[in-house]
Design an enzyme around this catalytic site. Sequence first.
Site, PDB file in Angstrom:
ATOM      1  N   ASP A 191       0.848  -1.122   0.154  1.00 27.22           N
ATOM      2  CA  ASP A 191       0.114   0.044   0.041  1.00 27.22           C
ATOM      3  C   ASP A 191       0.883   1.347   0.044  1.00 27.22           C
ATOM      4  O   ASP A 191       1.822   1.365   0.515  1.00 27.22           O
ATOM      5  CB  ASP A 191      -0.847  -0.012   1.374  1.00 27.22           C
ATOM      6  CG  ASP A 191      -2.000   1.119   1.132  1.00 27.22           C
ATOM      7  OD1 ASP A 191      -2.874   0.984   0.706  1.00 27.22           O
ATOM      8  OD2 ASP A 191      -1.731   1.971   2.214  1.00 27.22           O
ATOM      9  N   GLU A 213      14.486 -15.298   0.931  1.00 22.42           N
ATOM     10  CA  GLU A 213      14.419 -16.417   1.711  1.00 22.42           C
ATOM     11  C   GLU A 213      13.640 -17.637   1.527  1.00 22.42           C
ATOM     12  O   GLU A 213      13.936 -18.598   2.070  1.00 22.42           O
ATOM     13  CB  GLU A 213      14.443 -15.700   3.205  1.00 22.42           C
ATOM     14  CG  GLU A 213      15.346 -15.077   3.718  1.00 22.42           C
ATOM     15  CD  GLU A 213      14.918 -14.380   5.015  1.00 22.42           C
ATOM     16  OE1 GLU A 213      13.837 -14.696   5.690  1.00 22.42           O
ATOM     17  OE2 GLU A 213      15.601 -13.423   5.288  1.00 22.42           O
TER      18      GLU A 213
HETATM   19  C1  GLC Z   1      -4.131   3.174  -0.867  1.00 23.46           C
HETATM   20  C2  GLC Z   1      -5.585   2.197  -0.391  1.00 23.46           C
HETATM   21  C3  GLC Z   1      -6.576   3.013  -0.170  1.00 23.46           C
HETATM   22  C4  GLC Z   1      -5.965   3.844   1.202  1.00 23.46           C
HETATM   23  C5  GLC Z   1      -4.719   4.406   1.151  1.00 23.46           C
HETATM   24  C6  GLC Z   1      -4.167   4.634   2.376  1.00 23.46           C
HETATM   25  O1  GLC Z   1      -4.548   4.106  -1.653  1.00 23.46           O
HETATM   26  O2  GLC Z   1      -5.691   1.650  -1.816  1.00 23.46           O
HETATM   27  O3  GLC Z   1      -7.776   2.447  -0.198  1.00 23.46           O
HETATM   28  O4  GLC Z   1      -7.109   4.604   1.599  1.00 23.46           O
HETATM   29  O5  GLC Z   1      -3.909   3.619   0.727  1.00 23.46           O
HETATM   30  O6  GLC Z   1      -3.746   3.651   3.083  1.00 23.46           O
END
Ligand code: GLC
Length: 566
Positions: free
Chosen positions: A216, A268
């Site tokens: 993310d 790993e």
């Molecule tokens: C990314 C995710 C989104 C979230 C953001 C903050 O863009 O896809 O859903 O709100 O990160 O974590």
Amino acid sequence: MPLASHDVFTAPDWWRQAVVYQIYPRSFADANGDGIGDLQGITSRVPYLSALGVDAVWLSPFYPSALADGGYDVDDYRDVDPKIGTLDDFDAMVAAFHAAHIKVVVDVVPNHSSDRHEWFRAAVAAGKGSPERDRYIFRDGKGENGELPPTGLQSIFGGDAWDRVTEPDGTPGQWYLHLFAKEQPDFNWDHPEVHADFLTTLRFWSDRGVDGFRVDVAHGLKKNLDPKFDAMVGFDDGVGDLGDGQHPLWDRDEVQDVYAEWRAVFDEYDPPRTAVAEAWVLPHRQARYSAREGLGQTFNFDLLKAAFAADEFHEVIDRNLRAAADIGGSTTWVFSNHDVVRHATRYGLPAGISGAPAPGAASTGSGNDGKQWLLDGGDPGEVDAEQGLRRARAATLFMLALPGSAYLYQGEELGLQEAGQIPDQDRQDPAFFRNRAIEIGRDGCRVPLPWTGEGSSFGFGPDGAHLPQPSWYADYAVAVESADPASTLNLYRRALALRHELECDEVLEWLEVSPSVLGFTRPNGWCAVTNFGTEPVALPSGEVLLSSGPLNPGELPGETTVWLRR
Ligand code: GLC
Ligand code: CA
């Protein structure tokens, strides 16, 4: 002649041309009737996903969370939210997927934790100057009594990117940085314990059999908060970067040092664990994330942002295939996810740019992202749903024949439309609460799936759904579409089955057709042609394998894709 079918599951490079299905766990299937999707619900649908023909699933966060941002606010990176299940349920789910030869990818959220994470609680409790505070980004405020935020930075979800804590003695205290919701404090990625803890998390899930990670906000993490950037206008607007690795917040060069450490952990394992970066960066910066020494793959949102037009598709595909080939990587394709308006709806809206880019988006293509439509009330009456679906089916079938891996978002296999009209009191997305004037939030693509044409939640679970489902959801239910040979679900099933048979070397050759028609052939003669226009054109020669809509003899109708064998 088709090449020998490749066993995606056992190959170490399974990810290169995999079809990955994104599950938003809280909205997929609810086993225990509390209205919230859960891991047992997912496990119960493994046969469905197996019959659909996906190679892997990616689960959006299922970790303990107060859901300030749909689970992207993580309280504990190494546990399951009790509302969703247990670690035993997780193990059972992984075992069921693996038995069905489906890989499992989980989301990892390294830019920020939630404010309920034990480290953040400890940081608030320990007070100013403590080592606990140093794992996050705390600063003194400006003004006589520190009552003003340290800088003018704005959060992606609107409002200040700083919030003030109350010190242990009850006085108003320091400020902490949160580029997203205030419940999502940003980690200090200059701290060795932050590095070490994420390595522990990666090993924790890898040891439990997880095959890969979706990272993310991979272009976040590293920051330069030097006050000299305070005056910089526009660097807080979520625009991915300046393209030189020196942006104070996004896509800084040194973020790759983090991923080099992660790569050592992935390697790993046998086969090595994989990763795909969510990095909203300029095209020339994507390779840094896709490199073998880094995360290995990056989401490519260019098709998602493009208009339904032959020239845009051509340019985007060409550029991304070249970029992937340059580094020996494989590209990804995506039209829908949990952050954007569903593509069957986007394609039914009038053309043109509208609204702000998605969170952290680097640039917008010329497609209509649907945000303005949502803001204007999300009226389904303003969507040409028939055209939207026709184009979505055509675009998806074209994409599924491309080299690279395909990311599908739950419900798109049903041709599901965006649920644009959700009553204010039912909305959950923080973007709605912080940013109401420019962003209505992403709840409309997160509404629980319809499995049956009737029942209190269309088969999502025994009792209700945590976001309201519109009545027209019934028409898109899995049971209803399964019974209809022409349904979108049956199109996806046939396409994925054929794709497995036809998968071959990761190259293509463009066909010369006409300005509104785009086509290519893969080395084994597998050919996809899309008529992006509205008037029929002559059907190119070859044996018809599949089409996204009905064909007339010798004709390829408008907004239709055909797969041929030549
Ligand atoms: C990314 C995710 C989104 C979230 C953001 C903050 O863009 O896809 O859903 O709100 O990160 O974590
Ligand atoms: Ca449940």
